[in-house]
Design a protein around this motif. Sequence first.
Motif, PDB file in Angstrom:
ATOM      1  N   MET A 103      35.855 -69.972 -86.953  1.00  0.00           N
ATOM      2  CA  MET A 103      34.726 -69.664 -86.079  1.00  0.00           C
ATOM      3  C   MET A 103      33.447 -70.286 -86.615  1.00  0.00           C
ATOM      4  SD  MET A 103      35.152 -65.804 -84.707  1.00  0.00           S
ATOM      5  CE  MET A 103      35.394 -65.059 -86.290  1.00  0.00           C
ATOM      6  N   GLN A 104      32.701 -70.934 -85.736  1.00  0.00           N
ATOM      7  CA  GLN A 104      31.419 -71.505 -86.126  1.00  0.00           C
ATOM      8  C   GLN A 104      30.276 -70.565 -85.760  1.00  0.00           C
ATOM      9  OE1 GLN A 104      31.488 -75.374 -84.260  1.00  0.00           O
ATOM     10  NE2 GLN A 104      32.273 -76.296 -86.149  1.00  0.00           N
ATOM     11  N   TYR A 105      30.307 -70.042 -84.545  1.00  0.00           N
ATOM     12  CA  TYR A 105      29.314 -69.037 -84.165  1.00  0.00           C
ATOM     13  C   TYR A 105      29.828 -68.223 -82.985  1.00  0.00           C
ATOM     14  CZ  TYR A 105      27.750 -72.590 -80.762  1.00  0.00           C
ATOM     15  OH  TYR A 105      27.687 -73.522 -79.759  1.00  0.00           O
ATOM     16  N   VAL A 106      29.177 -67.088 -82.783  1.00  0.00           N
ATOM     17  CA  VAL A 106      29.576 -66.143 -81.743  1.00  0.00           C
ATOM     18  C   VAL A 106      28.357 -65.870 -80.874  1.00  0.00           C
ATOM     19  CG1 VAL A 106      30.547 -63.867 -81.269  1.00  0.00           C
ATOM     20  CG2 VAL A 106      31.201 -65.081 -83.357  1.00  0.00           C
ATOM     21  N   ASP A 107      28.504 -66.039 -79.560  1.00  0.00           N
ATOM     22  CA  ASP A 107      27.424 -65.777 -78.600  1.00  0.00           C
ATOM     23  C   ASP A 107      27.704 -64.493 -77.839  1.00  0.00           C
ATOM     24  OD1 ASP A 107      26.040 -68.121 -79.048  1.00  0.00           O
ATOM     25  OD2 ASP A 107      26.982 -69.199 -77.399  1.00  0.00           O
ATOM     26  N   VAL A 108      26.650 -63.759 -77.541  1.00  0.00           N
ATOM     27  CA  VAL A 108      26.726 -62.665 -76.581  1.00  0.00           C
ATOM     28  C   VAL A 108      25.711 -62.981 -75.504  1.00  0.00           C
ATOM     29  CG1 VAL A 108      26.368 -60.205 -76.175  1.00  0.00           C
ATOM     30  CG2 VAL A 108      27.414 -60.961 -78.303  1.00  0.00           C
ATOM     31  N   LYS A 109      26.162 -62.957 -74.246  1.00  0.00           N
ATOM     32  CA  LYS A 109      25.255 -63.263 -73.149  1.00  0.00           C
ATOM     33  C   LYS A 109      25.502 -62.315 -71.986  1.00  0.00           C
ATOM     34  CE  LYS A 109      28.287 -67.035 -71.915  1.00  0.00           C
ATOM     35  NZ  LYS A 109      28.436 -68.460 -71.728  1.00  0.00           N
ATOM     36  N   ALA A 110      24.455 -62.128 -71.195  1.00  0.00           N
ATOM     37  CA  ALA A 110      24.554 -61.290 -70.004  1.00  0.00           C
ATOM     38  C   ALA A 110      23.505 -61.754 -69.005  1.00  0.00           C
ATOM     39  CB  ALA A 110      24.344 -59.822 -70.351  1.00  0.00           C
ATOM     40  N   GLY A 111      23.944 -62.103 -67.815  1.00  0.00           N
ATOM     41  CA  GLY A 111      23.025 -62.478 -66.752  1.00  0.00           C
ATOM     42  C   GLY A 111      22.428 -61.229 -66.120  1.00  0.00           C
ATOM     43  N   PRO A 112      21.556 -61.407 -65.135  1.00  0.00           N
ATOM     44  CA  PRO A 112      20.891 -60.246 -64.519  1.00  0.00           C
ATOM     45  C   PRO A 112      21.870 -59.274 -63.845  1.00  0.00           C
ATOM     46  CG  PRO A 112      20.278 -62.293 -63.403  1.00  0.00           C
ATOM     47  CD  PRO A 112      21.083 -62.668 -64.594  1.00  0.00           C
ATOM     48  N   VAL A 113      22.900 -59.788 -63.207  1.00  0.00           N
ATOM     49  CA  VAL A 113      23.868 -58.903 -62.555  1.00  0.00           C
ATOM     50  C   VAL A 113      24.675 -58.149 -63.615  1.00  0.00           C
ATOM     51  CG1 VAL A 113      25.869 -58.801 -61.014  1.00  0.00           C
ATOM     52  CG2 VAL A 113      23.991 -60.373 -60.512  1.00  0.00           C
ATOM     53  N   GLU A 114      25.098 -58.857 -64.663  1.00  0.00           N
ATOM     54  CA  GLU A 114      25.846 -58.199 -65.742  1.00  0.00           C
ATOM     55  C   GLU A 114      24.995 -57.123 -66.407  1.00  0.00           C
ATOM     56  OE1 GLU A 114      28.909 -61.385 -67.620  1.00  0.00           O
ATOM     57  OE2 GLU A 114      26.785 -61.849 -67.843  1.00  0.00           O
ATOM     58  N   ARG A 115      23.732 -57.441 -66.670  1.00  0.00           N
ATOM     59  CA  ARG A 115      22.856 -56.436 -67.298  1.00  0.00           C
ATOM     60  C   ARG A 115      22.690 -55.216 -66.397  1.00  0.00           C
ATOM     61  NH1 ARG A 115      19.720 -60.910 -68.438  1.00  0.00           N
ATOM     62  NH2 ARG A 115      18.093 -60.231 -67.002  1.00  0.00           N
ATOM     63  N   ARG A 116      22.582 -55.449 -65.103  1.00  0.00           N
ATOM     64  CA  ARG A 116      22.418 -54.331 -64.146  1.00  0.00           C
ATOM     65  C   ARG A 116      23.616 -53.392 -64.180  1.00  0.00           C
ATOM     66  NH1 ARG A 116      22.248 -50.406 -61.744  1.00  0.00           N
ATOM     67  NH2 ARG A 116      21.667 -49.991 -59.607  1.00  0.00           N
ATOM     68  N   PHE A 117      24.805 -53.956 -64.401  1.00  0.00           N
ATOM     69  CA  PHE A 117      26.017 -53.152 -64.434  1.00  0.00           C
ATOM     70  C   PHE A 117      26.442 -52.761 -65.847  1.00  0.00           C
ATOM     71  CE2 PHE A 117      26.243 -54.813 -60.165  1.00  0.00           C
ATOM     72  CZ  PHE A 117      26.808 -53.774 -59.453  1.00  0.00           C
ATOM     73  N   GLY A 118      25.647 -53.134 -66.843  1.00  0.00           N
ATOM     74  CA  GLY A 118      25.908 -52.703 -68.212  1.00  0.00           C
ATOM     75  C   GLY A 118      27.101 -53.365 -68.877  1.00  0.00           C
ATOM     76  N   ILE A 119      27.244 -54.686 -68.676  1.00  0.00           N
ATOM     77  CA  ILE A 119      28.312 -55.416 -69.352  1.00  0.00           C
ATOM     78  C   ILE A 119      27.749 -56.713 -69.939  1.00  0.00           C
ATOM     79  CG2 ILE A 119      30.233 -54.458 -68.023  1.00  0.00           C
ATOM     80  CD1 ILE A 119      30.242 -57.016 -66.355  1.00  0.00           C
ATOM     81  N   ALA A 120      28.498 -57.301 -70.856  1.00  0.00           N
ATOM     82  CA  ALA A 120      28.100 -58.554 -71.490  1.00  0.00           C
ATOM     83  C   ALA A 120      29.343 -59.401 -71.723  1.00  0.00           C
ATOM     84  CB  ALA A 120      27.384 -58.276 -72.811  1.00  0.00           C
ATOM     85  N   THR A 121      29.133 -60.674 -72.024  1.00  0.00           N
ATOM     86  CA  THR A 121      30.210 -61.613 -72.310  1.00  0.00           C
ATOM     87  C   THR A 121      30.068 -62.101 -73.742  1.00  0.00           C
ATOM     88  OG1 THR A 121      30.336 -62.326 -70.014  1.00  0.00           O
ATOM     89  CG2 THR A 121      31.233 -63.834 -71.649  1.00  0.00           C
ATOM     90  N   LEU A 122      31.170 -62.082 -74.471  1.00  0.00           N
ATOM     91  CA  LEU A 122      31.208 -62.582 -75.842  1.00  0.00           C
ATOM     92  C   LEU A 122      31.928 -63.920 -75.836  1.00  0.00           C
ATOM     93  CD1 LEU A 122      30.974 -61.159 -78.975  1.00  0.00           C
ATOM     94  CD2 LEU A 122      33.372 -61.730 -78.758  1.00  0.00           C
ATOM     95  N   GLN A 123      31.326 -64.942 -76.447  1.00  0.00           N
ATOM     96  CA  GLN A 123      31.963 -66.251 -76.519  1.00  0.00           C
ATOM     97  C   GLN A 123      32.049 -66.682 -77.972  1.00  0.00           C
ATOM     98  OE1 GLN A 123      30.791 -69.272 -73.808  1.00  0.00           O
ATOM     99  NE2 GLN A 123      32.345 -70.622 -74.594  1.00  0.00           N
ATOM    100  N   LEU A 124      33.260 -67.090 -78.364  1.00  0.00           N
ATOM    101  CA  LEU A 124      33.512 -67.573 -79.719  1.00  0.00           C
ATOM    102  C   LEU A 124      33.589 -69.089 -79.686  1.00  0.00           C
ATOM    103  CD1 LEU A 124      36.402 -65.111 -80.105  1.00  0.00           C
ATOM    104  CD2 LEU A 124      34.421 -65.023 -81.556  1.00  0.00           C
ATOM    105  N   HIS A 125      32.901 -69.734 -80.602  1.00  0.00           N
ATOM    106  CA  HIS A 125      32.936 -71.186 -80.706  1.00  0.00           C
ATOM    107  C   HIS A 125      33.594 -71.554 -82.028  1.00  0.00           C
ATOM    108  CE1 HIS A 125      30.197 -71.705 -77.291  1.00  0.00           C
ATOM    109  NE2 HIS A 125      29.615 -70.618 -77.745  1.00  0.00           N
ATOM    110  N   THR A 126      34.532 -72.488 -81.960  1.00  0.00           N
ATOM    111  CA  THR A 126      35.242 -72.934 -83.154  1.00  0.00           C
ATOM    112  C   THR A 126      35.076 -74.443 -83.307  1.00  0.00           C
ATOM    113  OG1 THR A 126      37.305 -73.338 -81.983  1.00  0.00           O
ATOM    114  CG2 THR A 126      36.980 -71.119 -82.868  1.00  0.00           C
ATOM    115  N   ALA A 127      35.649 -74.973 -84.367  1.00  0.00           N
ATOM    116  CA  ALA A 127      35.594 -76.416 -84.592  1.00  0.00           C
ATOM    117  C   ALA A 127      36.367 -77.173 -83.516  1.00  0.00           C
ATOM    118  CB  ALA A 127      36.152 -76.742 -85.972  1.00  0.00           C
ATOM    119  N   SER A 128      37.346 -76.542 -82.910  1.00  0.00           N
ATOM    120  CA  SER A 128      38.141 -77.159 -81.858  1.00  0.00           C
ATOM    121  C   SER A 128      37.848 -76.464 -80.536  1.00  0.00           C
ATOM    122  CB  SER A 128      39.629 -77.029 -82.185  1.00  0.00           C
ATOM    123  OG  SER A 128      40.406 -77.393 -81.074  1.00  0.00           O
TER     124      SER A 128
END
Length: 161
Positions: A103-128
Motif C-alpha cells: 500500500m502506498q496511500y489510503v484515501d477516504v472520500k465522500a461527495g455531497p450525496v454520500e455525506r448527506r446519507f452518512g457514508i464514505a468511500t475508502l480507496q487503497l492505492h498500491t504500486a500496481s
Amino acid sequence: MSVEPFAPPGVTWSRLSPRLVTVRRAISGVVTGVLAVGLLVAGVLVSPWFHAGAGLVLLSGAWEWWLIGRQVPAWGYAERDDDLLVLHGLLFRTLVVVPYGRMQYVDVKAGPVERRFGIATLQLHTASASTDAVIPGLPPEEAARLRDRLAGRGEARLAGL
C-alpha cells in the motif's frame, strides 16, 4: 477436495452499509426520471415514438433498482494479518488481495450525496494499479478507523523491508 477461490477459510467478511443501496437508488431514480420526462416531452412536441423510449428508460430504471439491491450486499472486506481482502460482484466475482506492504496511500472520500446519507468511500492505492481496491458505503467512523489501521499496518510492513 473442492476449494472455493472466493471464500478463503477462516475469513469473516464485513459488509457495507445498507445506506449505499439508498444512495445508489436515489441517484438512479433521479437520472431515470429526468430522462423519462425529457422523452415524454419530446413525444408530445416531436413524435409519439419518443414515448416508447420513455418506456424503455423506465423499464431500464426498474431493472437497475432491482440490481442495486442485489449488488451492494455482494460487497465485503476482511482484514487479515498480512493483507486486506475485498470481494464484490454477482455475475463476475472479484476478490482483490492487497498486501499491507504494497500500500502506498489510503484515501477516504465522500461527495455531497454520500455525506448527506452518512457514508464514505475508502480507496487503497498500491504500486500496481491492478491491486488497487475500493470499499464504498462505509460509515465515516469505520472508514476513518480502517484508513488509520491500514496506513499503520502498511508503514509497519514497509519498515520491515
